[in-house]
Motif scaffolding. Structure first.
Motif, mmCIF file in Angstrom:
data_model
loop_
_atom_site.group_PDB
_atom_site.id
_atom_site.type_symbol
_atom_site.label_atom_id
_atom_site.label_comp_id
_atom_site.label_asym_id
_atom_site.label_seq_id
_atom_site.Cartn_x
_atom_site.Cartn_y
_atom_site.Cartn_z
ATOM 1 N N SER A 46 0.833 -1.208 0.000
ATOM 2 C CA SER A 46 0.000 0.000 0.000
ATOM 3 C C SER A 46 0.863 1.252 0.000
ATOM 4 N N ASP B 21 5.872 -7.554 1.409
ATOM 5 C CA ASP B 21 5.134 -6.954 2.523
ATOM 6 C C ASP B 21 4.886 -8.043 3.562
ATOM 7 N N ASN C 80 11.165 0.647 2.553
ATOM 8 C CA ASN C 80 10.018 1.546 2.712
ATOM 9 C C ASN C 80 9.069 1.143 3.849
ATOM 10 N N TYR D 222 8.718 7.038 16.479
ATOM 11 C CA TYR D 222 8.758 7.142 15.011
ATOM 12 C C TYR D 222 9.871 8.106 14.605
ATOM 13 N N LYS E 286 13.236 7.185 12.390
ATOM 14 C CA LYS E 286 13.517 7.856 11.113
ATOM 15 C C LYS E 286 14.848 8.616 11.165
ATOM 16 N N ILE F 111 1.931 12.689 3.618
ATOM 17 C CA ILE F 111 1.462 12.118 2.360
ATOM 18 C C ILE F 111 0.183 11.328 2.641
ATOM 19 N N THR G 146 -1.819 8.461 2.853
ATOM 20 C CA THR G 146 -1.726 6.992 2.835
ATOM 21 C C THR G 146 -2.480 6.459 4.054
ATOM 22 N N HIS H 117 -1.530 7.264 8.532
ATOM 23 C CA HIS H 117 -2.065 8.162 9.557
ATOM 24 C C HIS H 117 -3.390 7.668 10.114
HETATM 25 N N1 LIG Z 1 2.515 8.802 4.719
HETATM 26 C C1 LIG Z 1 3.334 9.726 5.180
HETATM 27 O O1 LIG Z 1 2.914 10.851 5.480
HETATM 28 C C2 LIG Z 1 4.800 9.412 5.367
HETATM 29 C C3 LIG Z 1 5.671 10.478 5.638
HETATM 30 C C4 LIG Z 1 7.016 10.213 5.816
HETATM 31 C C5 LIG Z 1 7.480 8.922 5.734
HETATM 32 N N2 LIG Z 1 6.612 7.910 5.487
HETATM 33 C C6 LIG Z 1 7.155 6.553 5.439
HETATM 34 O O2 LIG Z 1 6.802 5.935 4.234
HETATM 35 C C7 LIG Z 1 6.819 4.529 4.417
HETATM 36 C C8 LIG Z 1 5.550 3.924 3.844
HETATM 37 O O3 LIG Z 1 4.448 4.363 4.629
HETATM 38 P P1 LIG Z 1 3.013 4.670 3.997
HETATM 39 O O4 LIG Z 1 2.694 6.069 4.341
HETATM 40 O O5 LIG Z 1 2.956 4.233 2.600
HETATM 41 O O6 LIG Z 1 2.099 3.753 4.940
HETATM 42 P P2 LIG Z 1 1.193 2.489 4.629
HETATM 43 O O7 LIG Z 1 0.620 2.103 5.940
HETATM 44 O O8 LIG Z 1 0.271 2.758 3.501
HETATM 45 O O9 LIG Z 1 2.248 1.379 4.130
HETATM 46 C C9 LIG Z 1 3.155 0.758 4.996
HETATM 47 C C10 LIG Z 1 3.343 -0.678 4.554
HETATM 48 O O10 LIG Z 1 4.365 -1.271 5.364
HETATM 49 C C11 LIG Z 1 3.950 -2.602 5.684
HETATM 50 N N3 LIG Z 1 4.625 -3.091 6.885
HETATM 51 C C12 LIG Z 1 4.421 -2.722 8.179
HETATM 52 N N4 LIG Z 1 5.207 -3.437 8.999
HETATM 53 C C13 LIG Z 1 5.947 -4.279 8.200
HETATM 54 C C14 LIG Z 1 6.933 -5.248 8.452
HETATM 55 N N5 LIG Z 1 7.338 -5.551 9.702
HETATM 56 N N6 LIG Z 1 7.495 -5.882 7.410
HETATM 57 C C15 LIG Z 1 7.092 -5.616 6.128
HETATM 58 N N7 LIG Z 1 6.124 -4.727 5.834
HETATM 59 C C16 LIG Z 1 5.572 -4.047 6.862
HETATM 60 C C17 LIG Z 1 2.442 -2.496 5.843
HETATM 61 O O11 LIG Z 1 1.814 -3.757 5.741
HETATM 62 C C18 LIG Z 1 2.068 -1.522 4.732
HETATM 63 O O12 LIG Z 1 1.756 -2.201 3.540
HETATM 64 C C19 LIG Z 1 6.993 4.289 5.909
HETATM 65 O O13 LIG Z 1 8.346 4.003 6.205
HETATM 66 C C20 LIG Z 1 6.612 5.632 6.498
HETATM 67 O O14 LIG Z 1 7.197 5.844 7.748
HETATM 68 C C21 LIG Z 1 5.288 8.116 5.291
#
Ligand SMILES: NC(=O)c1ccc[n+]([C@@H]2O[C@H](COP(=O)([O-])OP(=O)(O)OC[C@H]3O[C@@H](n4cnc5c(N)ncnc54)[C@H](O)[C@@H]3O)[C@@H](O)[C@H]2O)c1
Length: 263
Positions: free
Chosen positions: A19, A40, A90, A155, A159, A190, A192, A195
């Motif tokens: 996702s 995943d 990711n 978190y 990071k 972003i 997704t 949050h």
């Molecule tokens: N969305 C934002 O605002 C944002 C901002 C900065 C950084 N990020 C980073 O981007 C990355 C992706 O997040 P996202 O926003 O797409 O969230 P998301 O929840 O849509 O996707 C995260 C994915 O990681 C998987 N996951 C969780 N634990 C796992 C594990 N132990 N092993 C393998 N997969 C695992 C989940 O099943 C999910 O599919 C993350 O590292 C997040 O911290 C997101």
């Protein structure tokens, strides 16, 4: 295999690709000609994502915290594709909590997934990439690493670790002349599922409102991040390593107008 595209003929692993940013990244890499291992912890999610992307993608179950999962994945990549050119670390999750309210379990969980998971990914991808003479690793950090949001202490810590680990890995690869580049991407907010657990609709609405002065709004799209990852994964960024790339519509630069999230 596509013979055209910015990453044509290259082989990629994307973690957390069921996702959000991971899915958008896997899709962009595939559109530009890469073979993509969509990994995943969420098995049905990974399979659905790979099905959606098409024949250039294949799903693998990977819990980034488990070293044996990484070892198995790398063996599979080597035997199926014969090489690994791109690793996108990711996978992530978010649990709210300040220094006073965050439990040790929540601190360990987030650091296990986002700090140890990145460590293990880089460690296990490196031998294969070094053997073939190079590759590109892209680690997803966050602007939380720059600002240290009080409401998401663990978190932010995880990071921050990704940010500094990326530089240490990049310089190690330069010292060893491995030809492996390693960069960090620091997204802001972003749209997704990330949050979902911590922000109520009212909080999201409040945040959107407080950031209204910014053209393009407070939230970016997963595709905005995927485009940067694609650039760093491709040979176009051959002179770029140990870098960090903020994608936040200048939110980090404008603390007086924009407060950190209160979730
Ligand atoms: N969305 C934002 O605002 C944002 C901002 C900065 C950084 N990020 C980073 O981007 C990355 C992706 O997040 P996202 O926003 O797409 O969230 P998301 O929840 O849509 O996707 C995260 C994915 O990681 C998987 N996951 C969780 N634990 C796992 C594990 N132990 N092993 C393998 N997969 C695992 C989940 O099943 C999910 O599919 C993350 O590292 C997040 O911290 C997101």
């Amino acid at each position: 295999m596509s013979i055209e595209g910015r990453v044509a003929g290259l082989v990629a692993v994307v973690t957390g690709a069921a996702s959000g940013l991971g899915l958008a990244t896997a899709m962009r890499l595939s559109e530009e000609g890469a073979t993509v291992f969509v990994t995943d912890i969420d098995a049905p999610g990974a399979r659905a994502a790979a099905d959606m992307i098409g024949p250039s993608a294949q799903a693998r179950i990977l819990d980034v915290r488990r070293e044996d999962d990484w070892a198995g994945l790398m063996s599979a990549v080597e035997s199926v594709a014969g090489r690994l050119d791109i690793l996108v670390n990711n996978a992530g999750l978010l649990r709210a909590g300040t220094i006073e309210s965050c439990t040790l379990d929540d601190f360990r969980l987030q650091n296990a997934v986002m700090s140890e998971g990145v460590f293990l990914g880089c460690k296990h991808a490196m031998p294969l990439m070094a053997r073939q003479g190079g590759g590109s690793i892209v680690n997803i950090s966050s602007t939380a690493a720059l600002q240290g949001f009080s409401a998401v202490l663990a978190y932010s810590a995880a990071k921050g670790a990704v940010r500094s680990m990326t530089k240490a890995i990049a310089t190690h690869c330069l010292e060893r002349n491995y030809g492996i580049r390693c960069n960090a991407v620091l997204p802001g907010h972003i749209h997704t599922n990330l949050h979902g657990e911590t922000a109520t609709p009212e909080q999201v609405e409040r945040r959107e409102h407080s950031w209204k002065p910014l053209p393009n709004g407070a939230f970016g799209s997963a595709r905005d991040v995927a485009e940067m990852v694609l650039y760093l994964a491709s040979p176009e960024s051959r002179y770029v390593t140990a870098g960090e790339f903020v994608i936040d519509n200048a939110v980090t630069m404008m603390p007086a107008r924009i407060s950190a999230p209160t979730i």
